[in-house]
Design a protein around this motif. Structure first.
Motif, PDB file in Angstrom:
ATOM      1  N   ALA A  18       0.850  -1.206   0.000  1.00 23.23           N
ATOM      2  CA  ALA A  18       0.000   0.000   0.000  1.00 23.23           C
ATOM      3  C   ALA A  18       0.884   1.254   0.000  1.00 23.23           C
ATOM      4  O   ALA A  18       0.662   2.182  -0.792  1.00 23.23           O
ATOM      5  CB  ALA A  18      -0.920  -0.010   1.228  1.00 23.23           C
ATOM      6  N   ALA A  19       1.902   1.269   0.865  1.00 19.90           N
ATOM      7  CA  ALA A  19       2.784   2.447   0.952  1.00 19.90           C
ATOM      8  C   ALA A  19       3.561   2.628  -0.349  1.00 19.90           C
ATOM      9  O   ALA A  19       3.686   3.746  -0.870  1.00 19.90           O
ATOM     10  CB  ALA A  19       3.745   2.289   2.135  1.00 19.90           C
ATOM     11  N   ALA A  20       4.074   1.518  -0.909  1.00 20.77           N
ATOM     12  CA  ALA A  20       4.879   1.611  -2.129  1.00 20.77           C
ATOM     13  C   ALA A  20       4.027   2.081  -3.306  1.00 20.77           C
ATOM     14  O   ALA A  20       4.467   2.913  -4.117  1.00 20.77           O
ATOM     15  CB  ALA A  20       5.513   0.253  -2.433  1.00 20.77           C
ATOM     16  N   ILE A  21       2.783   1.582  -3.392  1.00 21.08           N
ATOM     17  CA  ILE A  21       1.912   1.983  -4.507  1.00 21.08           C
ATOM     18  C   ILE A  21       1.527   3.455  -4.381  1.00 21.08           C
ATOM     19  O   ILE A  21       1.496   4.196  -5.367  1.00 21.08           O
ATOM     20  CB  ILE A  21       0.687   1.059  -4.588  1.00 21.08           C
ATOM     21  N   PHE A  22       1.279   3.888  -3.154  1.00 20.93           N
ATOM     22  CA  PHE A  22       0.968   5.301  -2.918  1.00 20.93           C
ATOM     23  C   PHE A  22       2.145   6.158  -3.424  1.00 20.93           C
ATOM     24  O   PHE A  22       1.963   7.103  -4.193  1.00 20.93           O
ATOM     25  CB  PHE A  22       0.734   5.519  -1.412  1.00 20.93           C
ATOM     26  N   PHE A  23       3.359   5.753  -3.045  1.00 27.75           N
ATOM     27  CA  PHE A  23       4.572   6.469  -3.466  1.00 27.75           C
ATOM     28  C   PHE A  23       4.690   6.483  -5.005  1.00 27.75           C
ATOM     29  O   PHE A  23       4.935   7.529  -5.620  1.00 27.75           O
ATOM     30  CB  PHE A  23       5.794   5.784  -2.826  1.00 27.75           C
ATOM     31  N   LEU A  24       4.511   5.302  -5.633  1.00 23.39           N
ATOM     32  CA  LEU A  24       4.684   5.204  -7.092  1.00 23.39           C
ATOM     33  C   LEU A  24       3.639   6.032  -7.838  1.00 23.39           C
ATOM     34  O   LEU A  24       3.958   6.684  -8.843  1.00 23.39           O
ATOM     35  CB  LEU A  24       4.590   3.741  -7.534  1.00 23.39           C
ATOM     36  N   LEU A  25       2.385   5.982  -7.360  1.00 22.52           N
ATOM     37  CA  LEU A  25       1.322   6.721  -8.064  1.00 22.52           C
ATOM     38  C   LEU A  25       1.540   8.225  -7.956  1.00 22.52           C
ATOM     39  O   LEU A  25       1.401   8.956  -8.943  1.00 22.52           O
ATOM     40  CB  LEU A  25      -0.057   6.340  -7.499  1.00 22.52           C
ATOM     41  N   ILE A  26       1.900   8.696  -6.742  1.00 20.36           N
ATOM     42  CA  ILE A  26       2.081  10.144  -6.552  1.00 20.36           C
ATOM     43  C   ILE A  26       3.329  10.637  -7.302  1.00 20.36           C
ATOM     44  O   ILE A  26       3.259  11.580  -8.102  1.00 20.36           O
ATOM     45  CB  ILE A  26       2.214  10.492  -5.038  1.00 20.36           C
ATOM     46  N   THR A  27       4.475   9.963  -7.076  1.00 22.81           N
ATOM     47  CA  THR A  27       5.705  10.450  -7.717  1.00 22.81           C
ATOM     48  C   THR A  27       5.674  10.210  -9.234  1.00 22.81           C
ATOM     49  O   THR A  27       6.182  11.027 -10.001  1.00 22.81           O
ATOM     50  CB  THR A  27       6.965   9.784  -7.114  1.00 22.81           C
ATOM     51  N   GLY A  28       5.054   9.095  -9.664  1.00 24.36           N
ATOM     52  CA  GLY A  28       4.953   8.816 -11.099  1.00 24.36           C
ATOM     53  C   GLY A  28       4.148   9.897 -11.801  1.00 24.36           C
ATOM     54  O   GLY A  28       4.568  10.463 -12.821  1.00 24.36           O
ATOM     55  N   THR A  29       2.972  10.218 -11.228  1.00 24.30           N
ATOM     56  CA  THR A  29       2.067  11.179 -11.873  1.00 24.30           C
ATOM     57  C   THR A  29       2.608  12.611 -11.805  1.00 24.30           C
ATOM     58  O   THR A  29       2.575  13.343 -12.800  1.00 24.30           O
ATOM     59  CB  THR A  29       0.676  11.131 -11.196  1.00 24.30           C
ATOM     60  N   PHE A  30       3.106  13.011 -10.631  1.00 27.28           N
ATOM     61  CA  PHE A  30       3.438  14.432 -10.445  1.00 27.28           C
ATOM     62  C   PHE A  30       4.915  14.761 -10.666  1.00 27.28           C
ATOM     63  O   PHE A  30       5.268  15.925 -10.813  1.00 27.28           O
ATOM     64  CB  PHE A  30       2.997  14.906  -9.054  1.00 27.28           C
ATOM     65  N   ILE A  31       5.788  13.761 -10.688  1.00 26.96           N
ATOM     66  CA  ILE A  31       7.211  14.061 -10.917  1.00 26.96           C
ATOM     67  C   ILE A  31       7.682  13.450 -12.242  1.00 26.96           C
ATOM     68  O   ILE A  31       7.998  14.171 -13.183  1.00 26.96           O
ATOM     69  CB  ILE A  31       8.090  13.582  -9.733  1.00 26.96           C
ATOM     70  N   LEU A  32       7.681  12.104 -12.317  1.00 24.00           N
ATOM     71  CA  LEU A  32       8.226  11.446 -13.513  1.00 24.00           C
ATOM     72  C   LEU A  32       7.574  11.923 -14.803  1.00 24.00           C
ATOM     73  O   LEU A  32       8.255  12.296 -15.760  1.00 24.00           O
ATOM     74  CB  LEU A  32       8.032   9.930 -13.419  1.00 24.00           C
ATOM     75  N   ALA A  33       6.234  11.869 -14.836  1.00 21.12           N
ATOM     76  CA  ALA A  33       5.523  12.185 -16.072  1.00 21.12           C
ATOM     77  C   ALA A  33       5.706  13.656 -16.469  1.00 21.12           C
ATOM     78  O   ALA A  33       5.515  14.019 -17.622  1.00 21.12           O
ATOM     79  CB  ALA A  33       4.040  11.849 -15.925  1.00 21.12           C
ATOM     80  N   GLU A  34       6.108  14.507 -15.503  1.00 22.02           N
ATOM     81  CA  GLU A  34       6.250  15.940 -15.785  1.00 22.02           C
ATOM     82  C   GLU A  34       7.674  16.326 -16.190  1.00 22.02           C
ATOM     83  O   GLU A  34       7.877  17.356 -16.827  1.00 22.02           O
ATOM     84  CB  GLU A  34       5.869  16.765 -14.539  1.00 22.02           C
ATOM     85  N   LEU A  35       8.659  15.500 -15.804  1.00 25.34           N
ATOM     86  CA  LEU A  35      10.060  15.871 -16.052  1.00 25.34           C
ATOM     87  C   LEU A  35      10.480  15.570 -17.491  1.00 25.34           C
ATOM     88  O   LEU A  35      10.111  14.526 -18.040  1.00 25.34           O
ATOM     89  CB  LEU A  35      10.986  15.070 -15.133  1.00 25.34           C
ATOM     90  N   PRO A  36      11.289  16.447 -18.109  1.00 23.86           N
ATOM     91  CA  PRO A  36      11.866  16.099 -19.418  1.00 23.86           C
ATOM     92  C   PRO A  36      12.903  14.982 -19.228  1.00 23.86           C
ATOM     93  O   PRO A  36      13.426  14.796 -18.123  1.00 23.86           O
ATOM     94  CB  PRO A  36      12.548  17.398 -19.854  1.00 23.86           C
ATOM     95  N   ASN A  37      13.184  14.229 -20.301  1.00 26.33           N
ATOM     96  CA  ASN A  37      14.088  13.078 -20.173  1.00 26.33           C
ATOM     97  C   ASN A  37      15.564  13.465 -20.211  1.00 26.33           C
ATOM     98  O   ASN A  37      16.329  13.014 -21.064  1.00 26.33           O
ATOM     99  CB  ASN A  37      13.770  12.047 -21.266  1.00 26.33           C
ATOM    100  N   THR A  38      15.975  14.304 -19.268  1.00 27.55           N
ATOM    101  CA  THR A  38      17.380  14.708 -19.154  1.00 27.55           C
ATOM    102  C   THR A  38      18.100  13.704 -18.246  1.00 27.55           C
ATOM    103  O   THR A  38      17.445  12.923 -17.540  1.00 27.55           O
ATOM    104  CB  THR A  38      17.468  16.112 -18.512  1.00 27.55           C
ATOM    105  N   PRO A  39      19.444  13.720 -18.225  1.00 26.47           N
ATOM    106  CA  PRO A  39      20.176  12.787 -17.349  1.00 26.47           C
ATOM    107  C   PRO A  39      19.784  12.935 -15.879  1.00 26.47           C
ATOM    108  O   PRO A  39      19.866  11.971 -15.121  1.00 26.47           O
ATOM    109  CB  PRO A  39      21.645  13.173 -17.569  1.00 26.47           C
ATOM    110  N   GLU A  40      19.312  14.116 -15.458  1.00 29.02           N
ATOM    111  CA  GLU A  40      18.930  14.323 -14.050  1.00 29.02           C
ATOM    112  C   GLU A  40      17.732  13.451 -13.656  1.00 29.02           C
ATOM    113  O   GLU A  40      17.479  13.224 -12.478  1.00 29.02           O
ATOM    114  CB  GLU A  40      18.556  15.798 -13.780  1.00 29.02           C
TER     115      GLU A  40
END
Ligand code: HEM
Length: 170
Positions: A18-40
């Motif tokens: 539950a904790a891991a999925i919460f983390f993945l859904l929040i960071t995936g949606t609001f961080i990963l999907a928003e960041l350009p694909n730079t080395p950072e």
């Protein structure tokens, strides 16, 4: 009133997932999907891929453990609950598989754990579309799952949360 409680191993895996999925859904949606694909972005992707793979292993372990133990006694709405739980497991596994295929197909696996560049845009790959859609379905399923648990606990008042280690069971 159910006096059943899952095994400690089941309870621990449930709350870890539950904790891991919460983390993945929040960071995936609001961080990963928003960041350009730079080395950072590589550090973020590394954590996402590792946590996602661990989630898949834990979910498979929980399914195997559940099959080897006596079934939990039925509750009100058992058939619906069963459909919901099967759907939750299937969608999480679909996310893990689509994520892994995406990582392989796009070269991201190599870039994240070896060397090389990330693809210009993950959206060019079909598994990325599947991954994004499945993540929205999972958000809806998790919302229904949490509301159903709260409905049992506070409206039906059958102390259902005690099965997962929350509160007393009598
Ligand atoms: C099993 C649980 C997983 C969950 C809940 C999850 C969740 C997410 C979410 C919410 C997004 C953003 C989707 C969007 O807003 O469109 C995302 C993107 C992504 N995920 Fe996962 N994921 C999981 C597993 C994995 C695995 C195992 C891998 C690879 C090994 C992976 C690789 C990726 C990649 C490469 C992206 C694209 C990032 C981008 O577009 O820049 N995911 N994931």
């Amino acid at each position: 009133m159910p006096s059943f409680r899952y095994a400690a191993s089941q309870i621990i895996i449930h709350w870890l997932v539950a904790a891991a999925i919460f983390f993945l859904l929040i960071t995936g949606t609001f961080i990963l999907a928003e960041l350009p694909n730079t080395p950072e972005k590589i550090g973020n992707l590394r954590i996402h891929m590792l946590v996602g793979a661990v989630v898949a292993l834990l979910v498979i372990t929980r399914i195997v453990l559940k099959r080897s133990k006596p079934a939990a006694p039925p509750v009100k709405g058992q058939a619906l609950a069963r459909i919901g739980h099967v759907a939750l497991n299937l969608v999480v596994l679909l996310l893990a598989v689509s994520g892994m295929v995406l990582a392989l197909q796009s070269g991201a696996l190599q870039a994240v754990f070896g060397s090389g560049a990330l693809p210009a845009d993950f959206m060019e790959f079909t598994p990325r579309i599947v991954h994004g859609l499945a993540s929205k379905v999972l958000i809806a399923l998790v919302a229904v799952h949490v509301l159903a648990a709260l409905y049992h606990q506070f409206i039906v008042k059958d102390r259902l949360l005690a099965r997962m280690g929350l509160g007393s069971k009598q």
